[in-house]
Scaffold this motif. Sequence first.
Motif, PDB file in Angstrom:
ATOM      1  N   CYS A   1       0.499  -1.340  -0.154  1.00  0.00           N
ATOM      2  CA  CYS A   1      -0.148  -0.298   0.306  1.00  0.00           C
ATOM      3  C   CYS A   1       0.672   1.303   0.000  1.00  0.00           C
ATOM      4  O   CYS A   1       1.939   1.936   0.338  1.00  0.00           O
ATOM      5  N   VAL A   2       0.590   2.005  -1.262  1.00  0.00           N
ATOM      6  CA  VAL A   2       1.261   3.518  -0.707  1.00  0.00           C
ATOM      7  C   VAL A   2       0.407   4.313   0.145  1.00  0.00           C
ATOM      8  O   VAL A   2      -1.101   4.154  -0.134  1.00  0.00           O
ATOM      9  N   SER A   3       1.077   4.781   1.319  1.00  0.00           N
ATOM     10  CA  SER A   3       1.097   6.527   1.981  1.00  0.00           C
ATOM     11  C   SER A   3       1.627   7.658   1.481  1.00  0.00           C
ATOM     12  O   SER A   3       3.006   7.629   1.948  1.00  0.00           O
ATOM     13  N   GLU A   4       1.121   8.658   0.739  1.00  0.00           N
ATOM     14  CA  GLU A   4       2.115   9.887   0.650  1.00  0.00           C
ATOM     15  C   GLU A   4       3.113   9.343   0.098  1.00  0.00           C
ATOM     16  O   GLU A   4       3.820   9.033  -1.553  1.00  0.00           O
ATOM     17  N   ASP A   5       4.430   9.914   0.890  1.00  0.00           N
ATOM     18  CA  ASP A   5       5.811   9.172   0.243  1.00  0.00           C
ATOM     19  C   ASP A   5       6.382   8.227   0.089  1.00  0.00           C
ATOM     20  O   ASP A   5       7.450   7.325   0.836  1.00  0.00           O
ATOM     21  N   GLN A   6       5.518   7.167   0.435  1.00  0.00           N
ATOM     22  CA  GLN A   6       6.086   5.807   1.374  1.00  0.00           C
ATOM     23  C   GLN A   6       5.112   4.433   0.741  1.00  0.00           C
ATOM     24  O   GLN A   6       4.153   5.010   0.014  1.00  0.00           O
ATOM     25  N   ILE A   7       6.077   3.450   0.751  1.00  0.00           N
ATOM     26  CA  ILE A   7       5.142   2.044   0.505  1.00  0.00           C
ATOM     27  C   ILE A   7       5.650   1.171   1.628  1.00  0.00           C
ATOM     28  O   ILE A   7       6.742   1.262   1.764  1.00  0.00           O
ATOM     29  N   TRP A   8       4.471   0.418   2.354  1.00  0.00           N
ATOM     30  CA  TRP A   8       4.459  -0.299   3.131  1.00  0.00           C
ATOM     31  C   TRP A   8       4.446  -2.090   2.575  1.00  0.00           C
ATOM     32  O   TRP A   8       3.303  -2.302   1.328  1.00  0.00           O
ATOM     33  N   ILE A   9       5.458  -2.600   2.354  1.00  0.00           N
ATOM     34  CA  ILE A   9       5.301  -4.054   2.384  1.00  0.00           C
ATOM     35  C   ILE A   9       4.694  -5.201   3.302  1.00  0.00           C
ATOM     36  O   ILE A   9       5.854  -5.082   4.063  1.00  0.00           O
ATOM     37  N   PHE A  10       4.185  -6.141   3.220  1.00  0.00           N
ATOM     38  CA  PHE A  10       4.034  -7.013   3.866  1.00  0.00           C
ATOM     39  C   PHE A  10       3.837  -7.958   3.541  1.00  0.00           C
ATOM     40  O   PHE A  10       3.412  -8.435   2.374  1.00  0.00           O
ATOM     41  N   GLY A  11       4.480  -9.239   3.868  1.00  0.00           N
ATOM     42  CA  GLY A  11       4.609 -10.919   2.842  1.00  0.00           C
ATOM     43  C   GLY A  11       5.372 -10.956   2.461  1.00  0.00           C
ATOM     44  O   GLY A  11       6.104 -10.858   1.608  1.00  0.00           O
ATOM     45  N   GLY A  12       4.942 -12.045   1.274  1.00  0.00           N
ATOM     46  CA  GLY A  12       4.956 -13.406   0.370  1.00  0.00           C
ATOM     47  C   GLY A  12       6.277 -14.727  -0.047  1.00  0.00           C
ATOM     48  O   GLY A  12       6.382 -14.693   1.295  1.00  0.00           O
ATOM     49  N   LYS A  13       6.599 -14.541  -1.142  1.00  0.00           N
ATOM     50  CA  LYS A  13       7.362 -15.445  -0.595  1.00  0.00           C
ATOM     51  C   LYS A  13       8.504 -15.411  -2.206  1.00  0.00           C
ATOM     52  O   LYS A  13       8.671 -14.488  -2.606  1.00  0.00           O
TER      53      LYS A  13
ATOM     54  N   PHE B   1       7.428  -6.964   7.481  1.00  0.00           N
ATOM     55  CA  PHE B   1       6.541  -5.464   7.253  1.00  0.00           C
ATOM     56  C   PHE B   1       7.711  -5.141   7.157  1.00  0.00           C
ATOM     57  O   PHE B   1       8.610  -4.898   7.704  1.00  0.00           O
ATOM     58  N   PHE B   2       7.642  -4.203   5.747  1.00  0.00           N
ATOM     59  CA  PHE B   2       8.817  -2.721   5.728  1.00  0.00           C
ATOM     60  C   PHE B   2       7.737  -2.069   4.960  1.00  0.00           C
ATOM     61  O   PHE B   2       7.042  -1.776   4.150  1.00  0.00           O
ATOM     62  N   CYS B   3       8.303  -0.543   5.188  1.00  0.00           N
ATOM     63  CA  CYS B   3       8.595   0.365   4.686  1.00  0.00           C
ATOM     64  C   CYS B   3       9.192   1.361   3.520  1.00  0.00           C
ATOM     65  O   CYS B   3      11.222   0.997   3.947  1.00  0.00           O
ATOM     66  N   TYR B   4       9.137   1.802   2.505  1.00  0.00           N
ATOM     67  CA  TYR B   4      10.438   2.700   1.821  1.00  0.00           C
ATOM     68  C   TYR B   4       9.660   3.645   1.900  1.00  0.00           C
ATOM     69  O   TYR B   4       8.591   3.940   0.945  1.00  0.00           O
TER      70      TYR B   4
ATOM     71  N   ILE C   1       9.594  -2.970   9.622  1.00  0.00           N
ATOM     72  CA  ILE C   1       8.640  -3.083  11.104  1.00  0.00           C
ATOM     73  C   ILE C   1       9.041  -3.286  11.830  1.00  0.00           C
ATOM     74  O   ILE C   1       8.631  -4.984  11.433  1.00  0.00           O
ATOM     75  N   ILE C   2       8.611  -3.783  12.853  1.00  0.00           N
ATOM     76  CA  ILE C   2       8.747  -4.578  14.176  1.00  0.00           C
ATOM     77  C   ILE C   2       7.199  -4.825  14.519  1.00  0.00           C
ATOM     78  O   ILE C   2       6.832  -3.360  15.259  1.00  0.00           O
ATOM     79  N   THR C   3       6.881  -5.464  14.512  1.00  0.00           N
ATOM     80  CA  THR C   3       5.330  -5.392  15.028  1.00  0.00           C
ATOM     81  C   THR C   3       5.106  -6.611  16.430  1.00  0.00           C
ATOM     82  O   THR C   3       6.552  -7.998  16.716  1.00  0.00           O
ATOM     83  N   GLN C   4       4.344  -6.743  17.462  1.00  0.00           N
ATOM     84  CA  GLN C   4       4.280  -7.265  18.403  1.00  0.00           C
ATOM     85  C   GLN C   4       3.163  -8.977  18.276  1.00  0.00           C
ATOM     86  O   GLN C   4       4.126  -9.604  18.732  1.00  0.00           O
TER      87      GLN C   4
END
Length: 87
Positions: free
Chosen positions: A15-27, A36-39, A49-52
Amino acid sequence: NNINKPEGRFAHASCVSEDQIWIFGGKNNTKYFNDFFCYDFSINKWSKIITQKAPEPRAWHSAFWITDRKTKNLYFTIFGGAYKCAY
């Protein structure tokens, strides 16, 4: 500094949010991910991104933002996907 960049992958959700793209999972060819990462395009930098409580590893899922009406906070939300299934 791209020390925290994600491993190569496909079938992730983003997903994109303003000037960032966030990605989760995949293979990739050997494993599924639940990371989970943010560019940030403005500073050319990846952040892990560290999640509990991360969801189970998955691929071919969807992602979208949910906005809290009261606080206006954005929540990265995933739906569906597959994990270790036969095709």
